[in-house]
Design a protein around this motif. Structure first.
Motif, PDB file in Angstrom:
ATOM      1  N   GLN A 248      -6.177  -5.703  -4.105  1.00 39.76           N
ATOM      2  CA  GLN A 248      -7.170  -6.149  -3.129  1.00 39.76           C
ATOM      3  C   GLN A 248      -6.572  -6.151  -1.727  1.00 39.76           C
ATOM      4  O   GLN A 248      -7.220  -5.744  -0.756  1.00 39.76           O
ATOM      5  N   LEU A 249      -5.323  -6.606  -1.603  1.00 40.11           N
ATOM      6  CA  LEU A 249      -4.669  -6.644  -0.304  1.00 40.11           C
ATOM      7  C   LEU A 249      -4.460  -5.240   0.255  1.00 40.11           C
ATOM      8  O   LEU A 249      -4.536  -5.031   1.467  1.00 40.11           O
ATOM      9  N   MET A 250      -4.220  -4.257  -0.626  1.00 44.42           N
ATOM     10  CA  MET A 250      -4.020  -2.886  -0.161  1.00 44.42           C
ATOM     11  C   MET A 250      -5.301  -2.292   0.399  1.00 44.42           C
ATOM     12  O   MET A 250      -5.291  -1.562   1.375  1.00 44.42           O
ATOM     13  N   GLY A 251      -6.447  -2.570  -0.248  1.00 41.76           N
ATOM     14  CA  GLY A 251      -7.716  -2.004   0.184  1.00 41.76           C
ATOM     15  C   GLY A 251      -7.997  -0.673  -0.483  1.00 41.76           C
ATOM     16  O   GLY A 251      -7.180  -0.144  -1.248  1.00 41.76           O
ATOM     17  N   LEU A 257     -12.718   4.421   4.459  1.00 37.04           N
ATOM     18  CA  LEU A 257     -13.488   3.417   3.732  1.00 37.04           C
ATOM     19  C   LEU A 257     -12.833   2.038   3.859  1.00 37.04           C
ATOM     20  O   LEU A 257     -13.516   1.018   3.990  1.00 37.04           O
ATOM     21  N   ALA A 258     -11.499   2.019   3.849  1.00 36.23           N
ATOM     22  CA  ALA A 258     -10.777   0.752   4.001  1.00 36.23           C
ATOM     23  C   ALA A 258     -11.045   0.132   5.365  1.00 36.23           C
ATOM     24  O   ALA A 258     -11.276  -1.070   5.479  1.00 36.23           O
ATOM     25  N   ARG A 267      -4.022  -0.714   3.940  1.00 36.10           N
ATOM     26  CA  ARG A 267      -4.342   0.700   4.181  1.00 36.10           C
ATOM     27  C   ARG A 267      -5.162   0.877   5.452  1.00 36.10           C
ATOM     28  O   ARG A 267      -5.017   1.883   6.157  1.00 36.10           O
ATOM     29  N   ALA A 268      -6.029  -0.087   5.735  1.00 37.91           N
ATOM     30  CA  ALA A 268      -6.801  -0.012   6.973  1.00 37.91           C
ATOM     31  C   ALA A 268      -5.891  -0.140   8.188  1.00 37.91           C
ATOM     32  O   ALA A 268      -6.082   0.531   9.204  1.00 37.91           O
ATOM     33  N   LYS A 269      -4.877  -0.989   8.084  1.00 37.10           N
ATOM     34  CA  LYS A 269      -3.984  -1.242   9.218  1.00 37.10           C
ATOM     35  C   LYS A 269      -2.919  -0.163   9.400  1.00 37.10           C
ATOM     36  O   LYS A 269      -2.560   0.187  10.523  1.00 37.10           O
ATOM     37  N   PHE A 270      -2.400   0.347   8.278  1.00 36.12           N
ATOM     38  CA  PHE A 270      -1.215   1.198   8.381  1.00 36.12           C
ATOM     39  C   PHE A 270      -1.425   2.635   7.891  1.00 36.12           C
ATOM     40  O   PHE A 270      -0.573   3.479   8.111  1.00 36.12           O
ATOM     41  N   ASN A 277      -1.782   7.011   3.030  1.00 37.06           N
ATOM     42  CA  ASN A 277      -2.484   5.726   3.138  1.00 37.06           C
ATOM     43  C   ASN A 277      -1.541   4.539   3.018  1.00 37.06           C
ATOM     44  O   ASN A 277      -1.933   3.455   2.617  1.00 37.06           O
ATOM     45  N   ALA A 278      -0.284   4.741   3.341  1.00 37.12           N
ATOM     46  CA  ALA A 278       0.730   3.687   3.555  1.00 37.12           C
ATOM     47  C   ALA A 278       1.306   3.068   2.283  1.00 37.12           C
ATOM     48  O   ALA A 278       2.519   2.861   2.196  1.00 37.12           O
ATOM     49  N   VAL A 279       0.466   2.749   1.299  1.00 41.13           N
ATOM     50  CA  VAL A 279       0.988   1.998   0.158  1.00 41.13           C
ATOM     51  C   VAL A 279       0.370   2.467  -1.158  1.00 41.13           C
ATOM     52  O   VAL A 279      -0.743   2.992  -1.204  1.00 41.13           O
ATOM     53  N   HIS A 280       1.144   2.252  -2.219  1.00 41.99           N
ATOM     54  CA  HIS A 280       0.683   2.465  -3.600  1.00 41.99           C
ATOM     55  C   HIS A 280       0.900   1.162  -4.347  1.00 41.99           C
ATOM     56  O   HIS A 280       1.865   0.438  -4.105  1.00 41.99           O
TER      57      HIS A 280
END
Length: 604
Positions: A248-251, A257-258, A267-270, A277-280
């Motif tokens: 949920q925190l990742m988006g 869409l994030a 993902r929206a921020k970074f 998309n920054a993170v998995h």
């Protein structure tokens, strides 16, 4: 950066007036009804938060209601079982008892959908009759003592953990520290974080479930294009719900869409694109277990407090020939098998000491040869710790007879590390718990040492003391004191004249320190190992679970101090603490006269 203020998920209702106002609103209300003595149910928070974010429906509201002070909820007082009431249009439409995640999820979605149909005129609202609302107040039989409840069986349970990967795009942009800080702001605990460069083959193995897709090759090129940071995350005492919370925190995976639906997500921020998309993050408990095994095969997942099985200790000996040729490889095998090396000592036995240790074999034809082998050069004694240390180490060793070991268990350690013409197997392990304690006492006699928690780490004393106790130390005596500059200079007198002396003594007289007398088998070397290297940065690389790695700030403000020898420890103890009562001696003489290799200077 101060924590971002979050929107409250659940409205708190404490009075009859607040209750009436709340039910007057339109939509579906999910109310956790609780009694003050047991409090609201926290286990469902991550579930409710996920549902709220997924649905994004303004008609869905969550609340907690204190039955003790709300007359309408009087029948629900004195109940310990979590109870969730569903209201629509001021009428009860459903009830769920128990923190049953799947049932709550299903009921919320069904009732919310039905309420939309009601508001559109396509369905009628159906009132739910709950027996609890009409039940008579229970009669308390105070004169009849309740039947004692059976003690619940304690099932050993490890904390729930998950894996997050900070991808090469975010690492290259220098966002690692910021992302980890956001995890912590959300109340998540970071158990491990490690930067690594994936090869294309490693990336293909990790993402093999995507093999055959149109984007597979691009994904491999991207994930092997630069370093990434792997992070192990849990939360609270159990870690429950951490997989879903991190997701949920990742988006959403799609960055656009994030940004539209979850602008505060990572993902929206970074993130910058669907691929970058920054993170998995692991998408299930099963996936988390697989991915953790891939990146952190030796990571020890913490146990839920109060459920951990008892830890056993056993003695392992790497005999001289094996130690000379296979030291590093042997220690690697020990750690791969999940053993904690609680204590270790390299030493050379005299012929008489070897005969004393193996005296139960005296009179057997191999006795003289065995004693000669054991006293032929340096050997390594290890105290291994694990839930099943004794039987587990014996299983890894294999049969004592080398021929039998090679024929029946070619993968056991004795088969793998014995020489072709060896007269004796290269490794020893205690046969029973009783034998293990006796043998450990022989090689690791009990002694005392001095430990100091420095002023810069005094606020972390509780966590440090917990690690000390977990390592098997007994704190015989402790004393908090603020050193004067003169006392600090006396403590570190052997460093007088060195460049760092003034800074060190200034640090040590800058606030309270906690002096402790620790006792354990081989306490001096054991405490020094637990402290870790002097430099916290070096400690983080060599021994990330050591105290200095966890709590140290710099070479001088490295959290803790320890004496380099038992004699120096005793001198400081007498000077700064006073006489310590002698503890009752246990076991034998502990191998007096054995030559221990290596010595360090007094630690700063």
């Amino acid at each position: 950066m101060p924590p971002k203020k979050q929107i409250q998920l659940q409205v708190e209702i404490r009075t009859q007036e607040e209750w009436s106002s709340f039910l007057g609103l339109s939509g579906l209300e999910v109310v956790d009804v609780y009694s003050e003595w047991c409090g609201p149910c926290k286990a469902v928070l991550s579930l409710f938060r996920r549902i709220k974010n997924e649905l994004g429906d303004d008609l869905l509201r969550f609340a907690v209601a204190k039955s003790d002070t709300i007359d309408s909820l009087e029948p629900y007082r004195h109940q310990s079982q979590p109870t969730f009431l569903f209201f629509a249009g001021g009428r009860l439409v459903s009830v769920v008892r128990g923190a049953l995640g799947p049932l709550l999820d299903k009921t919320i979605r069904e009732q919310l959908s039905h309420e939309h149909q009601v508001l559109e005129g396509k369905a009628e609202r159906i009132t739910f009759e709950d027996e609890g609302l009409n039940a008579e107040e229970p009669v308390l039989e105070e004169d009849v003592p309740p039947e004692p409840e059976p003690e619940p069986e304690i099932v050993p349970t490890k904390k729930e953990v998950t894996l997050m990967i900070i991808k090469p795009d975010a690492v290259k942009a220098g966002k690692v520290d910021e992302i980890i800080e956001q995890l912590k702001e959300q109340g998540l605990d970071v158990l491990a974080a490690e930067e690594r460069q994936l090869s294309k083959e490693e990336a293909a193995e990790f993402y093999k479930q995507h093999e055959g897709t149109d984007y597979f090759e691009e994904l491999l090129e991207f994930m092997s294009s630069g370093p990434c940071t792997t992070v192990v995350v849990t939360r609270g005492e159990t870690g429950e719900g951490v997989v879903e919370e991190v997701r949920q925190l990742m988006g959403p995976a799609d960055v656009d869409l994030a940004k539209e639906n979850s602008p505060e997500s990572l993902r929206a921020k970074f993130g910058t694109s669907a691929r970058e998309n920054a993170v998995h993050g692991s998408d299930s408990h099963e996936t988390a277990a697989r991915e953790l095994a891939f990146f952190f095969p030796r990571l020890k997942i913490p146990w839920v407090p109060g459920t951990a099985p008892p830890i056993q200790r056993t003695l392992a000996l790497i005999r001289p020939d094996c130690l000379a040729k296979h030291r590093d490889e042997m220690l690697e095998k020990v750690q791969e098998a999940g053993f904690e090396i609680a204590m270790q000592k390299e030493l050379t036995l005299t012929r008489e000491q070897a005969a004393e240790f193996y005296k139960e074999h005296e009179g057997k034809e191999y006795f003289e040869s065995l004693c000669n082998t054991m006293s032929s050069g340096p050997m390594l004694a290890l105290c291994l710790a694990r839930e099943d240390a004794v039987s587990g180490w014996r299983d890894k060793l294999g049969p004592t007879e080398l021929q039998e070991a090679k024929e029946t268990q070619p993968e056991c350690l004795r088969s793998m590390f014995s020489e072709e013409d060896a007269a004796h197997n290269p490794l020893h392990g205690s046969a029973t718990l009783e034998e293990a304690e006796k043998e450990l006492q022989y090689f690791f006699p009990k002694e005392k040492t001095l430990a100091i928690i420095k002023p810069n780490a005094i606020d972390s004393r509780v966590a440090i003391i917990e690690k000390i106790k977990e390592a098997g130390f007994n704190i015989s005596l402790s004393k908090e004191t603020t050193l004067t500059k003169e006392m600090a200079e006396q403590l570190y007198s052997e460093h007088k004249g060195k460049d760092f002396f003034e800074d060190l003594t200034g640090l040590m007289s800058n606030g309270p320190s906690l002096f402790m007398v620790l006792s354990r088998e081989d306490a001096v070397s054991g405490w020094r190992a637990l402290m870790g290297p002097l430099d916290p940065e070096e400690a983080k690389k060599e021994n990330p679970n050591s105290i200095r790695a966890l709590f140290g700030e710099s070479m001088l403000a490295n959290a803790v101090h320890g004496s380099s020898t038992a004699e120096k420890a005793q001198k400081v103890i007498q000077t700064f603490i006073g006489e310590v009562p002698e503890e009752e001696e246990e076991g034998g003489e502990g191998g007096e006269g054995a030559t221990e290799n290596g010595a360090d200077g007094e630690d700063t």
